[in-house]
Design a protein around this motif. Structure first.
Motif, short mmCIF file in Angstrom:
data_model
loop_
_atom_site.label_atom_id
_atom_site.label_comp_id
_atom_site.label_asym_id
_atom_site.label_seq_id
_atom_site.Cartn_x
_atom_site.Cartn_y
_atom_site.Cartn_z
N ASP A 619 46.27 37.80 42.26
CA ASP A 619 47.23 38.29 43.26
C ASP A 619 47.90 39.58 42.79
N ASP A 620 48.33 39.58 41.52
CA ASP A 620 48.99 40.75 40.95
C ASP A 620 48.04 41.95 40.95
N GLU A 622 45.54 42.50 42.95
CA GLU A 622 45.36 43.01 44.31
C GLU A 622 46.60 43.74 44.81
N LYS A 623 47.76 43.23 44.41
CA LYS A 623 49.00 43.89 44.83
C LYS A 623 49.10 45.27 44.18
N THR A 626 48.01 48.30 45.98
CA THR A 626 48.82 48.81 47.09
C THR A 626 50.05 49.59 46.60
#
Ligand SMILES: *Cc1c(COP(=O)(O)O)cnc(C)c1O
Length: 640
Positions: A619-620, A622-623, A626
């Protein structure tokens, strides 16, 4: 220096010399921007506060739209005044060269502000022309097409003609004229044609290569005659409307402008008499900006004012045309730098400093000190003003000896560190003594530079100050707050790219070039902001992707009396995200995430990671794709 105040800061950083009336320092010691050169001012720290409250990170470009409008106005007024003062028979129809700042909002603001004067637009490539055509709406203003052209470029320009626009195709070489004539015949539309003349007058300064006999662009005298004959033969002699030249950008010496204008005006007059309905003389770019405020012919300066520039062009063209009995042409200039340089400020945050001598407490003798440490300690303890240079030389000699011993394995790290610390303390005392003296020996000046700190700044020189790196262009740089405090450190700035060229170590000065910039001591946990000024031309939108940093965040500001702060934020443009810059170099973000997932899955299978932990890490990752590409120190700032 305990009474240092904003007036002293104004003088120290020469703000009034390079600021063009747009910048000042308020009683709080903050830099203010005066977009209309009057009492209305905006505190840059107020903008910093606002950016932070919107979670906008630094580096941040702040654009002042009213300032941009003011620039457009003063250049048009300067020509209008010169024209009426001298009784010149033509008008001024400037154009904005898009290449100098292509940001749509900037170009739109310039077109809007320039409307009363029928200010037009200049394009040098297909993308620029397509943008210009769609934006351009005033049939009395010009669209000038420079640069080498292919069929599609010419077709688009002629499409503009069909729409009733004054699009002028400036021919850069003879074959281009043949090409333009062929395409216009095919499209059934008469072109407006300009000829770029190759002048003997050369420019001077860093950007001067565009003039002279070996220039990349332009027609020789023989070419001009042939072009005239060709147009007559095609029955299109009346389509030749403009004579163009360009001696290069940032011309520091007004004499270059005068000489080139005189030569071009002569070409204009002679071509007029060869049966062409000319009408426009285009003096190109070159109108400079006084980046260092010295008003000299130094590369980063100009020895003339905008009004002088306008008057000299009007006068010179008038004189030549009168002597040839040719009507005065409409004057066109393609001034880009002078319009956009002032309107934006790049605000950069420092996140640390490297000091040569950060340990202020004196080194005391220790029983196990090797002889060499005792030797240099002795110099420091017996240090006296009278023998200061002798002391310096002795200390230098010991430091070199320590280095040789270290190379041979005869000195341990602790002893080497002690020698160096004491050496820098001695160096600092010597520089301090000379600070108040009129004559400073060269070796002490070098010492002062060597003693300078390095401030770590969260930005990329390659993205935001490309010409500083590529051409050594100088920009005014200064802290935007704490200006009630004496800046007692001297520093160079280093950026976050992994490139030793990613630094700013040359600064504007009235006399010469400065090697260090006076700054305030950096304090951990307290943000320290540095402003880069006059970087709105060729820098703030261009950049390259060195280290994949990409575009920086932007805030667009308008003055507004109804707001307590005196302004409102019209638009925020987010800078590049990590995912965006990766995509530009062919990395597919979905593919990146997929591959990382395969790796975490494998790690779960082999019991390296627990599934919950794996999901969180993924998750980190992928974040992160952004997020803004630049560094984020918000979690390190003291609260409050
Ligand atoms: C770059 C360029 C300009 C802009 O010059 P400035 O010095 O920024 O005003 C104008 N005309 C041509 C042909 C150019 O190449």
């Amino acid at each position: 220096m305990t009474n240092f105040d904003s007036g002293d800061a104004l003088a120290l950083y020469n703000v009034d010399r390079w600021g063009g009336g747009y910048f000042g320092i308020n009683a709080a010691g903050h830099v203010v921007v005066k977009p209309k050169r009057n009492g209305e001012q905006i505190d840059l720290m107020e903008i910093v506060r606002e950016a932070r409250s919107r979670s906008l990170q630094f580096p941040l470009v702040v654009r002042f739209h009213d300032l941009l409008r003011d620039r457009v106005e003063i250049i048009n007024v300067a020509f209008a005044e010169a024209i009426s003062e001298m009784g010149y028979g033509g008008v001024y129809r400037g154009v904005f060269p898009i290449k100098v700042n292509q940001l749509r909002e900037v170009v739109e603001e310039i077109m809007d502000a320039g409307h009363p004067w029928h200010f037009g637009i200049e394009a040098g490539s297909k993308p620029e022309l397509l943008a210009a055509l769609s934006l351009h709406s005033d049939p009395d203003s010009l669209v000038i097409c420079n640069g080498y052209k292919d069929t599609s470029f010419i077709e688009n320009a002629l499409l503009g003609r069909k729409l009733g626009k004054k699009v002028i195709l400036v021919v850069e070489k003879l074959e281009e004229l043949v090409h333009v004539l062929r395409v216009s015949k095919e499209m059934g539309v008469e072109p407006m044609i300009g000829l770029r003349v190759r002048l003997l007058s050369k420019g001077a300064g860093k950007w001067a290569t565009s003039g002279g006999e070996n220039a990349k662009f332009g027609l020789s005298t023989a070419d001009l005659v042939e072009a005239s004959d060709m147009l007559h033969a095609a029955g299109l002699a009346h389509c030749l409307n403009l004579v163009h030249f360009h001696v290069g950008s940032q011309v520091p010496d007004i004499r270059t402008i005068k000489r080139a204008t005189r030569e071009a005006a002569r070409f204009y007059a002679k071509l007029s008499k060869m049966g062409h309905a000319l009408g426009y003389l285009d003096v190109g770019g070159g109108l400079g900006v006084d980046y260092d405020g010295s008003r000299t012919t130094f590369d980063s300066s100009t020895n003339y004012s905008l009004n002088e520039y306008a008057r000299d062009i009007v006068y010179t063209v008038m004189e030549v045309c009168d002597s040839e009995s040719v009507p005065h042409p409409t004057l066109v200039s393609e001034s880009g730098r002078a319009i956009v340089a002032h309107h934006s400020v790049l605000i950069v945050e420092t996140f640390g400093s490297i000091e040569k001598n950060s340990r202020n407490e004196p080194v005391v003798p220790a029983p196990d000190d090797p002889q060499i440490v005792s030797d240099i300690l002795e110099i420091r303890n017996d240090f006296n003003k009278k023998n200061r240079l002798e002391n310096l030389h002795d200390a230098q000699e010991i430091r070199e000896r320590a280095q040789s011993m270290f190379d041979l394995g005869m000195l341990d790290l602790r002893a080497k560190a002690r020698v160096e610390t004491i050496y820098w303390q001695i160096a600092e005392s010597i520089v301090e003594i000379f600070r108040t003296m009129r004559y400073i020996p060269e070796e002490v000046k070098e010492m002062e530079v060597a003693l300078g700190d390095q401030y770590l700044c969260n930005f990329s020189v390659f993205q935001s100050l490309l010409d500083h790196w590529a051409l050594g262009q100088l920009f005014p740089v200064m802290p935007i707050h704490r200006l009630n405090e004496f800046p007692d450190r001297n520093a160079t700035l280093v950026d976050i790219t992994c490139d030793s060229d990613g630094k700013v170590a040359k600064f504007v000065d009235l006399q010469d070039v400065k090697e260090t910039l006076p700054l305030h001591r950096w304090k951990p946990g307290q943000p320290y902001y540095i402003g880069f000024f006059l970087a709105g031309a060729y820098q703030d939108i261009m950049g390259d992707l060195h280290n994949l940093f990409g575009r920086v965040n932007e805030m667009h500001i308008y003055l507004d009396e109804d707001e307590d702060s005196g302004y409102y934020v019209e638009e925020v443009l987010p800078g590049s995200t990590v995912g965006q810059v990766l995509s530009l170099t062919q990395w597919d973000v979905n593919e990146l995430a997929r591959r990382m997932k395969a790796q975490t899955d494998a790690a779960i299978k082999s019991d390296r990671l627990k599934p919950s932990e794996a999901m969180r890490l993924l998750d980190d990752y992928e974040k992160s794709l952004t997020l803004y590409t630049y560094l984020n120190f918000d979690d390190q700032h003291q609260k409050g």
